[in-house]
Design a protein around this motif. Sequence first.
Motif, short mmCIF file in Angstrom:
data_model
loop_
_atom_site.label_atom_id
_atom_site.label_comp_id
_atom_site.label_asym_id
_atom_site.label_seq_id
_atom_site.Cartn_x
_atom_site.Cartn_y
_atom_site.Cartn_z
N ALA A 152 1.04 -1.47 0.30
CA ALA A 152 -0.17 0.02 0.13
C ALA A 152 1.27 1.14 0.33
CB ALA A 152 -1.37 0.20 1.05
N ILE A 153 0.33 2.38 -0.75
CA ILE A 153 0.74 3.54 -0.56
C ILE A 153 0.42 4.45 -0.06
CG2 ILE A 153 2.73 3.28 -2.20
CD1 ILE A 153 1.55 4.46 -4.32
N GLY A 154 0.10 5.95 0.36
CA GLY A 154 -0.26 6.69 0.47
C GLY A 154 -0.19 8.03 1.81
N TRP A 155 -1.27 9.32 1.62
CA TRP A 155 -0.92 9.95 2.15
C TRP A 155 -1.90 10.00 3.21
CZ3 TRP A 155 -5.26 13.83 3.29
CH2 TRP A 155 -4.43 15.01 2.97
N GLU A 156 -1.23 11.28 4.69
CA GLU A 156 -1.60 11.12 5.90
C GLU A 156 -1.41 12.46 6.18
OE1 GLU A 156 -1.34 7.97 9.11
OE2 GLU A 156 0.26 9.59 9.44
N PHE A 157 -3.00 12.70 6.90
CA PHE A 157 -2.57 14.24 7.55
C PHE A 157 -2.86 13.79 8.85
CE2 PHE A 157 -4.83 17.97 9.55
CZ PHE A 157 -3.96 19.01 8.76
N ARG A 158 -2.04 14.25 9.68
CA ARG A 158 -2.52 14.36 11.52
C ARG A 158 -3.04 15.40 11.95
NH1 ARG A 158 -2.04 9.96 14.04
NH2 ARG A 158 -0.46 8.83 13.12
N PHE A 159 -3.46 15.44 12.85
CA PHE A 159 -4.29 16.64 13.49
C PHE A 159 -3.32 16.52 14.55
CE2 PHE A 159 -7.64 15.80 11.14
CZ PHE A 159 -8.13 16.52 10.28
N ARG A 160 -3.50 18.08 15.62
CA ARG A 160 -2.91 18.13 16.93
C ARG A 160 -3.44 16.99 17.99
NH1 ARG A 160 -2.43 24.50 17.35
NH2 ARG A 160 -1.32 24.99 15.71
N ASN A 161 -4.18 16.75 17.85
CA ASN A 161 -4.42 15.71 19.47
C ASN A 161 -4.11 14.69 18.54
OD1 ASN A 161 -6.77 15.04 17.17
ND2 ASN A 161 -8.06 15.25 18.57
N GLY A 162 -3.96 14.06 17.81
CA GLY A 162 -3.05 12.95 17.19
C GLY A 162 -4.17 12.30 15.97
N LEU A 163 -5.34 12.33 16.57
CA LEU A 163 -6.52 11.67 14.97
C LEU A 163 -5.70 12.12 13.76
CD1 LEU A 163 -8.65 10.07 15.02
CD2 LEU A 163 -9.59 12.52 14.22
N ALA A 164 -5.90 10.78 12.94
CA ALA A 164 -4.95 10.89 11.87
C ALA A 164 -6.02 10.29 10.27
CB ALA A 164 -3.89 10.18 11.43
N LEU A 165 -5.99 11.69 9.25
CA LEU A 165 -6.98 10.51 8.28
C LEU A 165 -5.97 10.48 6.96
CD1 LEU A 165 -9.64 13.87 8.13
CD2 LEU A 165 -10.34 11.39 9.17
N ASN A 166 -6.42 8.84 6.02
CA ASN A 166 -5.21 9.06 5.28
C ASN A 166 -6.45 8.94 3.94
OD1 ASN A 166 -5.72 7.08 7.08
ND2 ASN A 166 -4.66 5.62 5.24
N ALA A 167 -5.97 8.29 3.38
CA ALA A 167 -6.08 7.97 2.02
C ALA A 167 -5.02 7.53 1.11
CB ALA A 167 -6.15 8.74 0.58
N GLU A 168 -5.19 5.82 0.61
CA GLU A 168 -4.38 5.11 -0.02
C GLU A 168 -5.04 3.87 -0.96
OE1 GLU A 168 -3.09 2.60 3.76
OE2 GLU A 168 -4.51 1.19 3.38
N TYR A 169 -3.81 3.47 -1.94
CA TYR A 169 -3.70 2.73 -2.56
C TYR A 169 -3.76 1.32 -2.44
CZ TYR A 169 -3.51 0.07 -6.96
OH TYR A 169 -3.05 -1.15 -7.61
N GLN A 170 -3.82 -0.04 -1.76
CA GLN A 170 -3.53 -1.02 -2.07
C GLN A 170 -3.91 -1.83 -2.92
OE1 GLN A 170 -6.32 -2.41 1.12
NE2 GLN A 170 -5.89 -1.43 2.42
N HIS A 171 -2.49 -2.75 -3.34
CA HIS A 171 -1.96 -3.65 -3.79
C HIS A 171 -1.96 -5.11 -3.50
CE1 HIS A 171 -1.64 -5.01 -8.27
NE2 HIS A 171 -0.50 -5.84 -8.00
N VAL A 172 -2.76 -6.10 -3.21
CA VAL A 172 -2.21 -7.63 -3.07
C VAL A 172 -2.64 -8.82 -3.90
CG1 VAL A 172 -3.18 -8.74 -0.89
CG2 VAL A 172 -3.66 -6.43 -1.09
N PRO A 173 -1.58 -8.85 -4.70
CA PRO A 173 -1.36 -10.19 -5.59
C PRO A 173 -1.31 -10.87 -4.88
CG PRO A 173 0.78 -9.04 -5.95
CD PRO A 173 -0.40 -8.08 -5.09
N MET A 174 -1.72 -11.83 -5.02
CA MET A 174 -1.77 -13.09 -4.08
C MET A 174 -2.23 -14.29 -5.03
SD MET A 174 -3.55 -12.77 -0.53
CE MET A 174 -5.25 -12.11 -1.30
N SER A 175 -1.45 -15.68 -5.24
CA SER A 175 -2.13 -16.61 -5.85
C SER A 175 -3.33 -16.91 -7.02
CB SER A 175 -1.43 -18.07 -5.71
OG SER A 175 -0.85 -18.29 -4.85
#
Length: 190
Positions: A152-175
């Motif tokens: 996965a790769i993504g971007w995160e924004f963290r607020f002063r109180n510690g809470l974070a919001l993020n957007a990500e792309y997941q890639h899971v190639p299995m058998s």
Amino acid sequence: MIKSLSISLPLLASFLTFSQAANAGDSSHYIGGTLGYGFHEFETEKYGQASFSDSVTFDLYYRHMVNDNFGIEVGGMSGSGGAFSILSDIWNDVKGLSYRGLRTTAYARLPLGISNSLYAKAGTAYQWVDYNVRQDKETVSVSETDNGFYGAIGWEFRFRNGLALNAEYQHVPMSNLTLRSYNFGINYPF
């Protein structure tokens, strides 16, 4: 008594909120989750394929940061058919595909500023895959396991109180199962 209690409770709540905000950056433990939408491809030698289908995905995790920029995550993820799965079930041999499983990953972040950062996750996933197959005018329910890479790769924004919001792309190639999804999430230090 009631007047002093009505003054004390808001002061106590404010103190707990601000003390948590002050210590939020010091924690190395995080809990979080994501909700997303994506596509999956599935193929099995015995029963056929679901070559293009969509899914709603859910991911819940715990992260332990080793230092400011590197950590380890363990989590669970699941997914099942989305809006287009109804149409893809008409053309594909495999119908009603759903999955759930575990993952473990290494986590690395690149700070872009005080509140913004880019991140990447890489590790392994182990999934239980359930689906239905029509054979000889009967529907057969099948359960299999699958494992492979999780990234996965993504971007995160963290607020002063510690809470974070993020957007990500997941890639899971299995058998047999390949997952690609776009997720939005939240995490919090504790």
